[in-house]
Design an enzyme around this catalytic site. Sequence first.
Site, PDB file in Angstrom:
ATOM      1  N   THR A 138     -37.018 -63.873  18.024  1.00 33.50           N
ATOM      2  CA  THR A 138     -38.848 -64.531  17.786  1.00 33.50           C
ATOM      3  C   THR A 138     -39.818 -63.971  17.794  1.00 33.50           C
ATOM      4  O   THR A 138     -40.442 -63.085  18.707  1.00 33.50           O
ATOM      5  CB  THR A 138     -38.804 -65.532  18.482  1.00 33.50           C
ATOM      6  OG1 THR A 138     -37.589 -66.200  18.563  1.00 33.50           O
ATOM      7  CG2 THR A 138     -39.724 -66.439  17.948  1.00 33.50           C
ATOM      8  N   ASN A 175     -31.887 -52.394  22.773  1.00 35.64           N
ATOM      9  CA  ASN A 175     -31.434 -53.161  22.029  1.00 35.64           C
ATOM     10  C   ASN A 175     -29.637 -52.786  22.331  1.00 35.64           C
ATOM     11  O   ASN A 175     -28.782 -53.378  21.962  1.00 35.64           O
ATOM     12  CB  ASN A 175     -31.930 -53.189  20.404  1.00 35.64           C
ATOM     13  CG  ASN A 175     -32.667 -53.722  20.347  1.00 35.64           C
ATOM     14  OD1 ASN A 175     -32.855 -54.701  20.687  1.00 35.64           O
ATOM     15  ND2 ASN A 175     -33.948 -53.119  20.015  1.00 35.64           N
ATOM     16  N   THR A 214     -40.840 -62.179  26.167  1.00 38.63           N
ATOM     17  CA  THR A 214     -40.263 -62.191  26.593  1.00 38.63           C
ATOM     18  C   THR A 214     -40.317 -60.182  26.777  1.00 38.63           C
ATOM     19  O   THR A 214     -40.238 -59.523  27.655  1.00 38.63           O
ATOM     20  CB  THR A 214     -39.480 -62.180  25.408  1.00 38.63           C
ATOM     21  OG1 THR A 214     -39.336 -61.823  24.352  1.00 38.63           O
ATOM     22  CG2 THR A 214     -38.924 -64.074  25.032  1.00 38.63           C
ATOM     23  N   GLU A 247     -41.165 -52.587  20.254  1.00 40.51           N
ATOM     24  CA  GLU A 247     -39.927 -52.335  21.474  1.00 40.51           C
ATOM     25  C   GLU A 247     -39.787 -50.595  21.054  1.00 40.51           C
ATOM     26  O   GLU A 247     -39.637 -50.358  19.175  1.00 40.51           O
ATOM     27  CB  GLU A 247     -38.489 -52.843  20.839  1.00 40.51           C
ATOM     28  CG  GLU A 247     -38.599 -54.152  21.552  1.00 40.51           C
ATOM     29  CD  GLU A 247     -38.177 -53.974  23.028  1.00 40.51           C
ATOM     30  OE1 GLU A 247     -38.538 -53.245  23.425  1.00 40.51           O
ATOM     31  OE2 GLU A 247     -38.512 -55.312  23.962  1.00 40.51           O
TER      32      GLU A 247
END
Lengths: 389, 389
Positions: free
Chosen positions: B184, B385, B151, B263
């Site tokens: 996930t 985010n 992702t 991230e």
Amino acid sequence: MSITGPAGFVAASGAAGIKASGDPDVAVVATADGRPVPAAAVFTDNLAPAAPVVVSREHLAGSGGMAAAVVLTAGNANAATGAPGKAAAARLCELVGEGIGASPEHVLVCQTGLIGIPFPIGLASGAIGSVVAKRGSDRDDSSGAARAILTTDTVAKEVLIGRDGFSVGAMAKGAAMLAPNMATMLAVLTTDARVDPPTLQAALAAAVGPSFNSLTVDGCTSTNDTVIVLASGLAGPPGPGALESALAEACGSLAEQMAADAEGATKVVRITVSGAGSDDEAHRAARKVADSLLVKCSMNGEDPYWGRVVSELATAGVGFDPDLVSIFYGGVAVCRSGVAADHDRATVQAHMSGHHIDLHCELGLGSGSGAVLTTDLGHGYIDENRTTS
Amino acid sequence: MSITGPAGFVAASGAAGIKASGDPDVAVVATADGRPVPAAAVFTDNLAPAAPVVVSREHLAGSGGMAAAVVLTAGNANAATGAPGKAAAARLCELVGEGIGASPEHVLVCQTGLIGIPFPIGLASGAIGSVVAKRGSDRDDSSGAARAILTTDTVAKEVLIGRDGFSVGAMAKGAAMLAPNMATMLAVLTTDARVDPPTLQAALAAAVGPSFNSLTVDGCTSTNDTVIVLASGLAGPPGPGALESALAEACGSLAEQMAADAEGATKVVRITVSGAGSDDEAHRAARKVADSLLVKCSMNGEDPYWGRVVSELATAGVGFDPDLVSIFYGGVAVCRSGVAADHDRATVQAHMSGHHIDLHCELGLGSGSGAVLTTDLGHGYIDENRTTS
């Protein structure tokens, strides 16, 4: 006028050079006549308590809950400083005691700033005398005292509450529970209500739960957190429940002021959980959501991403049924029975673009409820906390 | 070649349009002959498990630990999607079962992406047939499968480990434990070792503890976390402890790869706690430090501010004595017996400027030890985010 609002208290402040900036960094709050009055305190449960916490605990225990003054310094937490740190904190109490004519045991001490740096007791000693001498002069210095204890805070936090027959004044510092670079939230309250030490302690403990202990900026519990209240008794005894209510209101106001001034925060977020198995479970679930980096980032981005909220509730260690949960932003349901709910996006967006965000989670299990105050997470927090320099 | 390295496995991937980008988003890993083999899995303990977690748990329980394939999709977590979500996850298993000639119960499913959005089963259904048809063609598609499940990850995570007589292959996705925007971490492992389901389950559980369960990027436990292993048995039985060791090495490698690709992270930080009362206490203390926003900010700023580390250790809920703790960055002591230690600042600075930071906390209490892998906290994490768009 805040901390000196209640009858019988004086305050003074000065610059000792503990802060590299040269800004005021020492404050003293004392009874006007230097005599001890009932006092109560709540301290951090950090297992590495700073020297001032250790010394204040000892003094309060030794005096049976009586104190004549609180001395506060900012710029160095005097934490992780070993035996020399403890001696320095005790020395501050001695110096203030000598100045106001009280025993050292009747002086409490609060310190805030960087952890692990030897405390410059020489600098502080030199300044204490002049600060103490200034107290009780014509000029009220409660605002100066409230400013002297700040570290990365941008505004002073003060409150004065009047009740029938007595009042409560208070000041606090803290830009986070463990504030950026600087450790600590500190709060000193005064009241002229007449009350004995055990009653005062119980009232303070009750006030701290829904205020300071329901505030989390970064989930870190500082080495120095301290809340102290002194009661001069000059105003006579309060009515039933009146002191509890006034202390709770004062602590609640200071907690709100701290959230609003939290490091790098752009939003104050109130997270309410209802329908939990118990109030304790509701509070724990609210705190789990409040401490979630992903939820805090969403708040910063004004994005009502409720999926993250469900995921946090479901890992909070409390009773949870994914088919019963509902989530509301500003009173608008975005999730019902665990799945997406049709809603007016414009209304939610308008709410999230404001400074205060209200997130309500209904678990559908019982009658327990609780609320926690937090902030968003943005670049500012990181910028403040990347380095100590 | 990774997931298809062990004898008896095939892989295929394709684009179903679940990802808005049009990138590949469906992968299938299956036994070459479509027959079920021993399988084991570890799932999230989130109380709001995603539909694929619910379905895979049921299938594995019903089959007594046997599976012929794993189907994976990316771009939508199929979490908080209610009964339609569960039906969609089950439908994916049916379709793959039909394609490879296996019962639906012998197919497991993993999904990752946004939470709370209805899963587009129509899109996925259309693509499954062609993906399944591609499996076992001359071209090995293990790399395509490893890419299809990503992702916000920037690189595929794969590993192939050879042991005496057998091998272990694996792929994973996850840019955080609860990855930014997308939920996930998922991992699929294959081996040609011959082993029964209970032994396989025990070996997997042992491997997950010090690897995936010792990795924290943001402290969030996703609704979809799943680790699955299939064992074809074509290579014969492994020697004593050999399978456990190979699975542990594979999981450890994938966890390291996830931390390195987390991230917005610029540092991979290994936090080791020794001298704790027990291994469990050491692990809990290491995790408390790893999840601290303030410690993570310091890592981002390459600042060895050990005072924050002491404060976190002292609030980890484990045995702690502030006078006994020592802290080391890159092996250099910056704190001994709870106070600042003289040290070579240049050496510490050089260590902190690297990509890997080693933080060691010695509690001086017992013989318990544990380690947790984490990352720093920088602007990148927040930027990823803030919003889902």
